[in-house]
Design a protein around this motif. Sequence first.
Motif, PDB file in Angstrom:
ATOM      1  N   VAL A 188       0.882  -1.176   0.000  1.00 56.10           N
ATOM      2  CA  VAL A 188       0.000   0.000   0.000  1.00 56.10           C
ATOM      3  C   VAL A 188       0.913   1.217   0.000  1.00 56.10           C
ATOM      4  O   VAL A 188       1.995   1.169   0.553  1.00 56.10           O
ATOM      5  N   VAL A 197      -6.895   6.831   1.895  1.00 50.65           N
ATOM      6  CA  VAL A 197      -7.213   5.436   2.121  1.00 50.65           C
ATOM      7  C   VAL A 197      -5.934   4.634   2.405  1.00 50.65           C
ATOM      8  O   VAL A 197      -5.912   3.786   3.292  1.00 50.65           O
ATOM      9  N   PHE A 232      -5.017   5.229   5.862  1.00 50.15           N
ATOM     10  CA  PHE A 232      -5.911   4.541   6.780  1.00 50.15           C
ATOM     11  C   PHE A 232      -5.564   3.049   6.859  1.00 50.15           C
ATOM     12  O   PHE A 232      -5.527   2.466   7.948  1.00 50.15           O
ATOM     13  N   ILE A 233      -5.311   2.459   5.724  1.00 49.00           N
ATOM     14  CA  ILE A 233      -5.000   1.029   5.711  1.00 49.00           C
ATOM     15  C   ILE A 233      -3.656   0.769   6.387  1.00 49.00           C
ATOM     16  O   ILE A 233      -3.487  -0.200   7.136  1.00 49.00           O
ATOM     17  N   ASP A 261      -4.128   0.528  10.148  1.00 57.30           N
ATOM     18  CA  ASP A 261      -4.538  -0.777  10.663  1.00 57.30           C
ATOM     19  C   ASP A 261      -3.422  -1.808  10.591  1.00 57.30           C
ATOM     20  O   ASP A 261      -3.216  -2.592  11.512  1.00 57.30           O
ATOM     21  N   LEU A 298     -14.094   7.648   6.292  1.00 59.06           N
ATOM     22  CA  LEU A 298     -12.969   7.199   7.104  1.00 59.06           C
ATOM     23  C   LEU A 298     -13.174   7.554   8.577  1.00 59.06           C
ATOM     24  O   LEU A 298     -12.749   6.820   9.465  1.00 59.06           O
ATOM     25  N   GLU A 305      -1.264  -2.817  -5.860  1.00 61.51           N
ATOM     26  CA  GLU A 305      -0.366  -3.892  -5.454  1.00 61.51           C
ATOM     27  C   GLU A 305      -0.939  -4.573  -4.212  1.00 61.51           C
ATOM     28  O   GLU A 305      -0.624  -4.207  -3.088  1.00 61.51           O
ATOM     29  N   PRO A 308      -8.255  -5.107   6.615  1.00 62.47           N
ATOM     30  CA  PRO A 308      -7.597  -3.994   5.892  1.00 62.47           C
ATOM     31  C   PRO A 308      -7.216  -4.382   4.464  1.00 62.47           C
ATOM     32  O   PRO A 308      -7.278  -3.556   3.553  1.00 62.47           O
ATOM     33  N   GLU A 340     -10.388  -4.166   2.394  1.00 65.10           N
ATOM     34  CA  GLU A 340     -10.684  -2.747   2.117  1.00 65.10           C
ATOM     35  C   GLU A 340      -9.752  -2.236   1.018  1.00 65.10           C
ATOM     36  O   GLU A 340     -10.166  -1.495   0.121  1.00 65.10           O
ATOM     37  N   HIS A 341      -8.498  -2.658   1.092  1.00 61.76           N
ATOM     38  CA  HIS A 341      -7.528  -2.235   0.092  1.00 61.76           C
ATOM     39  C   HIS A 341      -7.954  -2.665  -1.311  1.00 61.76           C
ATOM     40  O   HIS A 341      -7.852  -1.909  -2.273  1.00 61.76           O
ATOM     41  N   VAL A 399     -11.042  -0.476  -2.497  1.00 64.58           N
ATOM     42  CA  VAL A 399     -10.683   0.916  -2.731  1.00 64.58           C
ATOM     43  C   VAL A 399      -9.764   1.025  -3.949  1.00 64.58           C
ATOM     44  O   VAL A 399      -9.921   1.917  -4.787  1.00 64.58           O
ATOM     45  N   ILE A 403     -10.551   3.252  -7.198  1.00 64.25           N
ATOM     46  CA  ILE A 403      -9.650   4.305  -7.689  1.00 64.25           C
ATOM     47  C   ILE A 403      -9.214   4.010  -9.127  1.00 64.25           C
ATOM     48  O   ILE A 403      -9.158   4.899  -9.975  1.00 64.25           O
ATOM     49  N   PRO A 418     -17.412   0.617   7.177  1.00 62.81           N
ATOM     50  CA  PRO A 418     -18.036   1.818   6.607  1.00 62.81           C
ATOM     51  C   PRO A 418     -17.274   2.311   5.380  1.00 62.81           C
ATOM     52  O   PRO A 418     -17.864   2.898   4.478  1.00 62.81           O
ATOM     53  N   LEU A 419     -15.978   2.034   5.353  1.00 58.64           N
ATOM     54  CA  LEU A 419     -15.167   2.435   4.211  1.00 58.64           C
ATOM     55  C   LEU A 419     -15.672   1.774   2.930  1.00 58.64           C
ATOM     56  O   LEU A 419     -15.920   2.432   1.910  1.00 58.64           O
TER      57      LEU A 419
END
Lengths: 342, 342, 342, 342
Positions: A164, A198, A201-202, A205, A325, C166, C191, C194-195, C198, C202, C320-321
């Motif tokens: 990330v 984002v 944020f990731i 975590d 977020l 990635e 996470p 979520e990655h 997102v 994007i 929520p993300l």
Amino acid sequence: MLGDIFYVEGKYIRDPVHGEIFIPDELLPILDHPYIQRLRRVRQLALAEIVYPSANHSRFSHSLGVYHITAHATSSLGTLAYALVHDAGHGPFSHLSEYALMKNGYKFDHETRLKKILPEILQNSVLSPREVLKAPENPLVTGGIGSDRLDYLRRDSYFAGIAVGEIAWDRIVRNVSVADGRLLARHKILPNIEHIFVSRFILGDALYFHKTVLIANEMFVRALKELLEYYKPEDIVKMDDTALINAFRKTENRWWSDIENRQLFGMVFRSADYEEARERFEELAGEHGEDNAILGERAAWHKPPEVIMEDGRTIEEVSPLVASLWETDRRRHYYFVAVRRQ
Amino acid sequence: MLGDIFYVEGKYIRDPVHGEIFIPDELLPILDHPYIQRLRRVRQLALAEIVYPSANHSRFSHSLGVYHITAHATSSLGTLAYALVHDAGHGPFSHLSEYALMKNGYKFDHETRLKKILPEILQNSVLSPREVLKAPENPLVTGGIGSDRLDYLRRDSYFAGIAVGEIAWDRIVRNVSVADGRLLARHKILPNIEHIFVSRFILGDALYFHKTVLIANEMFVRALKELLEYYKPEDIVKMDDTALINAFRKTENRWWSDIENRQLFGMVFRSADYEEARERFEELAGEHGEDNAILGERAAWHKPPEVIMEDGRTIEEVSPLVASLWETDRRRHYYFVAVRRQ
Amino acid sequence: MLGDIFYVEGKYIRDPVHGEIFIPDELLPILDHPYIQRLRRVRQLALAEIVYPSANHSRFSHSLGVYHITAHATSSLGTLAYALVHDAGHGPFSHLSEYALMKNGYKFDHETRLKKILPEILQNSVLSPREVLKAPENPLVTGGIGSDRLDYLRRDSYFAGIAVGEIAWDRIVRNVSVADGRLLARHKILPNIEHIFVSRFILGDALYFHKTVLIANEMFVRALKELLEYYKPEDIVKMDDTALINAFRKTENRWWSDIENRQLFGMVFRSADYEEARERFEELAGEHGEDNAILGERAAWHKPPEVIMEDGRTIEEVSPLVASLWETDRRRHYYFVAVRRQ
Amino acid sequence: MLGDIFYVEGKYIRDPVHGEIFIPDELLPILDHPYIQRLRRVRQLALAEIVYPSANHSRFSHSLGVYHITAHATSSLGTLAYALVHDAGHGPFSHLSEYALMKNGYKFDHETRLKKILPEILQNSVLSPREVLKAPENPLVTGGIGSDRLDYLRRDSYFAGIAVGEIAWDRIVRNVSVADGRLLARHKILPNIEHIFVSRFILGDALYFHKTVLIANEMFVRALKELLEYYKPEDIVKMDDTALINAFRKTENRWWSDIENRQLFGMVFRSADYEEARERFEELAGEHGEDNAILGERAAWHKPPEVIMEDGRTIEEVSPLVASLWETDRRRHYYFVAVRRQ
């Protein structure tokens, strides 16, 4: 054209994240100052290397990276100098010593300290502290999508090995400007801005608030508490990581030796409710002894990013993704109790 | 400082190898010309994608990359234009159609063709063909460590997925200069220069002269031979890959359909001795038919790199490592016979 | 231990995204089938290469990548075969021909076509169509965090050169399982999940729904409309990209030649309101002629990702993300009118 | 198939070079031993970080990497344990303390020390020292193209940021075998083997024997000389980097403080002739004082790589390229004199 840059004299430094970083001669006295060189021995991510063994990169390399990105956004010498020095006020283990001092009742923040040491750092430079701290383009460094953040997201993920954080900073810096002390972003980079927040944020975590790191951090708070019986806070903040570790070892700090040998406490309880966690902590501390239990927190850390789009709206108004977020983060907030493993 | 570059108007193009490539407005008429756009549909590595499925990148992206590196070395508009157009004379499948035409008795080279079409490419530009072809800084593109090579080594390995070829081109371009039409290199980049030539050599073995690619190339020579019964060479070289493949299909070219369906011949004999290989070929061709055997060559391709160090010595004089490549390459030269698998 | 894998016979294929991809002998007849080899000449991202010149990678390399990730999640031969063939039903230019046929009144979907051609693809294999299409572990490929998505996010960003995507797929595949035909994910990879969503979102803005790509797509719809006067839909879907481009050229398709020469329409109007956009379109089409205006859409494409956490909750309930993506996407939905530039 | 690996219990560690590294439960007692954990605080490249600020990675991460590569080549538990422990005998600053002790008249080598401490490291393990040190497959770690080298080339270049060293180790390890205590390599990986030795050679010039690093190393030799007035060699070698730096600081070691503050000597003379260099050194030392001049060496370090091809020939016999390294290296050998800058 790009040709002009070749006529400036300076020094090239190799960086795995940015390739070659060019420092012009006029900034070398700042770079070579012992206060900046000290950052070579201050870990960017403190104890995160317990979980991510390669995440032991230094604030020095981060400072170079922030400078490099800033140099693509402005030629203001004051702001470029600010990029180089902006982290010089950090204590050992960066934010962690700041947090641990605060938890032990001492106030310390690296920005105040920077103001204090900056005249010394600039002593061989043509710049005054005011020209550096108050340079109009400094939001390019400190802003919500400033170079500080653009560098650390990429750098932290590069060294931790987390997939990330490869932000398209080149595209971003040529689409922001400073107005009234704030960053203004062009609408076309909205997806890139969303990517920044984002990613951050990731990484929170996965890295900054990793469970094991949180436990180690609280053990560090206790380690520092004992150290404060031997050292004054104002001396601790001047140390680099090496000196602090040595101080722990010299005073036979049990908490530190547990951290170093990875005898980490185990999490036995977590709750979003502080009272519940505190009760459980007191129960366990009573049973096993104060030195065998810790109470910690995965804080809600997300703050409104203060990015303004060119039409005057905030990023949260434009992007439900970024706006989400806050709530996502709030839900991940918890308190925990961890105890010494038998 | 780098600030100046922001005042030039132009266009940014995203490239996985170099990040953002900036093309100033004055070069856009060249970039947008159909002869340059045609390169989008000309494979950089011809049939290498048979072995390396992702190595189907285009000469167009390579041309952008060469331009980008050159723009870090000079602001000469003529040389920058030359970087963009230098490959526009290529026939379909780049060097392979050139080779196949030559083997079938037709002379063609992309540099002569470039001279012919250049006036047309420049028609909406401020530059004359002479200003582009004879720009004094063109060795920055064409030289032994010029931007053409610096780009293709990195690009070919990026798309093939071969872990060779990540050259530190930024360091190289700021340590070379042009004198009397030749590149002069500073002594401090000697390891980087060695890296270039060795990477190129290793890519030769692993990619450009991969055994299976050599076989496919010879099958292509035969495919073209049959195609020349229907099309004139001067029409073939104007085609892009799409048009050539279509011509093969339309004429029901058996050789091409074998290539496309990976019915590749198998290598049954190899020798450094041409006579030996030819005899074996004739024997097998006699036995199985002319259409069931091919005779090919892994040529000795390494040429003296023509890089001069700042003290006037050649790279071979300074580096036994680079000098060894000639002999290493010579030993890998061989002829082969391949036959249709049953 | 990992030692066992060396005793299986097969073939290694080099891939820039995954390194070496190993295909065991028993799957080679599938890989070598012309229907799968055809995917070498079907662009994964259709016309995206107009904006991102290196994004011309093929569905073949993607299919290999999906296979590779799947092979780290299961050893079910049926599912591994499914990974290899799952995209074989695509028409030329992948989803784009499907979309363009639909817009021109013809129904086509690649999944139905896959069912039709699968018996042929499997003819030299030990597997039956049913064993492939109905393999219990197929959700590992098709699920919301399945290998199809894990590969394309990384691959598309690798070739486009966009710094997103990635994904830590190795960590993900060992923390998911299949239950009742659905993927179940362990809470610890939240996470990472979520990655995924997102990154995908994007990439949608930056790549899949890039304004210029959307315009080119609508021009393609028109190009296909004219082509349908010469070719039957059922013949078009069998083509590869090369054959389709040739069909356009042979029929002197003006729309295609504009796409190829980058004579792209310019966006002159956009609105979230369909009626408004349609009116504007009709106005402009009336003024300039039907062939000089197009009406298009940046669709709301985000669908509930259908990922279930191990406690039975959906990903939207937990994050929520991820839940915010629906609203973020909905707000980006718009219709547009573009006209021929003078 | 790869499925089997999922049934082994163990721990995943994130590494930026290799992704996820899996350590099975049976090796965890070794990994967690303080002697191995100590390697977290031993810099892999000693003072190279003076020139390459991010090259401060640890021997611990390297040991994990060597283990990871080895685990793709063998399932021998003894050899896997050997991979993890093979560097545990190193003193602080790895090879540098070994070199500096030797220059100051003390004999120390990390392999002998490993033998001494190994029983302790293995105390909670099922393995005996003999099973680890004499495991038949250990050449997979130590051989000329063994996992030790395959990891450090990639790792050192990753952290230094030098574009060399991305070796295709996956391809290599499945094409080597152990016979009579030696590595045998298949002919098809000849280009890969050449790549290894050339990368190593280039990293030598750019990194390991960088001029500034050589100067700092000699200053370290002097620093250690003074330290030996306070500490015994056998105590020094047990230290980690932190403890050694502290010892330097506590004894107010002027040489170390110059290194730390980058007050590095400047090279004023170099020659391939030892006598010439020694004379110049004595002259300058006489003039400025012993403490203001150092005599150092860029050694000829290339040794025959001891790689045997499957046909029994050595790599030098097969590759003039590799054979040339001996002469290239010999020519770069020099002695130098450096003096304190005024």
